[in-house]
Design a protein around this motif. Sequence first.
Motif: not given
Ligand SMILES: C[S@@+](CC[C@H](N)C(=O)[O-])C[C@H]1O[C@@H](n2cnc3c(N)ncnc32)[C@H](O)[C@@H]1O
Length: 262
Positions: A26-28, A52-54, A74-76, A99-102, A115-117
């Motif tokens: 899900l990343r660009p 962050f946000a796997p 760390i995934e919300q 949350n990745s900010e905390e 962390g990606e996307a």
């Molecule tokens: C576009 S998806 C990308 C997922 C994965 N990193 C990838 O590249 O395939 C965005 C992800 O970020 C998570 N997310 C967004 N804001 C976040 C935050 N502040 N802390 C933790 N996770 C976060 C969402 O739940 C989602 O899993």
Amino acid sequence: MLQLKDNDYEKMPGHWVLARMGKTVLRPGGIELSKKMITNLHITDRDKVAEFAPGLGITARLALENNPFAYTGIEQDPEAARRVGLYLNGVNQKCSVANSEETGLENQSTTIVYGEAMLTMQSNKLKNKIIGESHRILEPGGKYGIHEMCLIPDNISEDMKKEIQKDLSSVIRVNARPLTISEWKEILEQNDFSILKVETAPMHLLNIQRLIEDEGVKGTLKLGYNILSTPKARARVLDMKSIFRKYSKYLGAVSIVAQKNV
Ligand SMILES: C[S@@+](CC[C@H](N)C(=O)[O-])C[C@H]1O[C@@H](n2cnc3c(N)ncnc32)[C@H](O)[C@@H]1O
């Protein structure tokens, strides 16, 4: 959001529409840019890694191939965190719903964070907070990797930037605030990081060749079938694709690996 009972494709963030249709990457910049980022992070068996946000855990699997000493996701989103957990079986491996900010992690308790996307979808204030949190939990000299959408060229006009941000946010249904490559470097440097490596790729998230690279032929066929047979999701995917195409000249993907200053 990722849970099966939620079928409101109209309002759902674009990445979850794609994930619900079977998209896993899900990343660009696609899986290739993720691989470059992981290579540039040089993960070893002594590293304590935080991601962050796997999301669905695809890059987590790449990182784990290097047998780090520890891995913490760390995934919300609770359902996404549960899915990442399915890939984790070592004693020092876990994925927290946070949350990745905390993150709740100790000061200087990691050697690598990536962390990606996930920064692109935050306001500038939150981008700084998340980058600041990665700085807090990293040891001095530790590395931070990002993989995000970027705007090209560096001197893109403010009007075009605003137009793209507005149209992207409207089709993705989340705040979309991509920066230029210079701005991404700058925001890392302002948070006490030095840039080690910059890699780029085209923003081809929904192009057929990239879909095959990321999801394989079988995965792409399944994705196509699911999209075609789910009209509301299909409308959303077509809207996203048309905006990505409209601004293709101005959109890219960038991965930066930076080092926390000693
Ligand atoms: C576009 S998806 C990308 C997922 C994965 N990193 C990838 O590249 O395939 C965005 C992800 O970020 C998570 N997310 C967004 N804001 C976040 C935050 N502040 N802390 C933790 N996770 C976060 C969402 O739940 C989602 O899993």
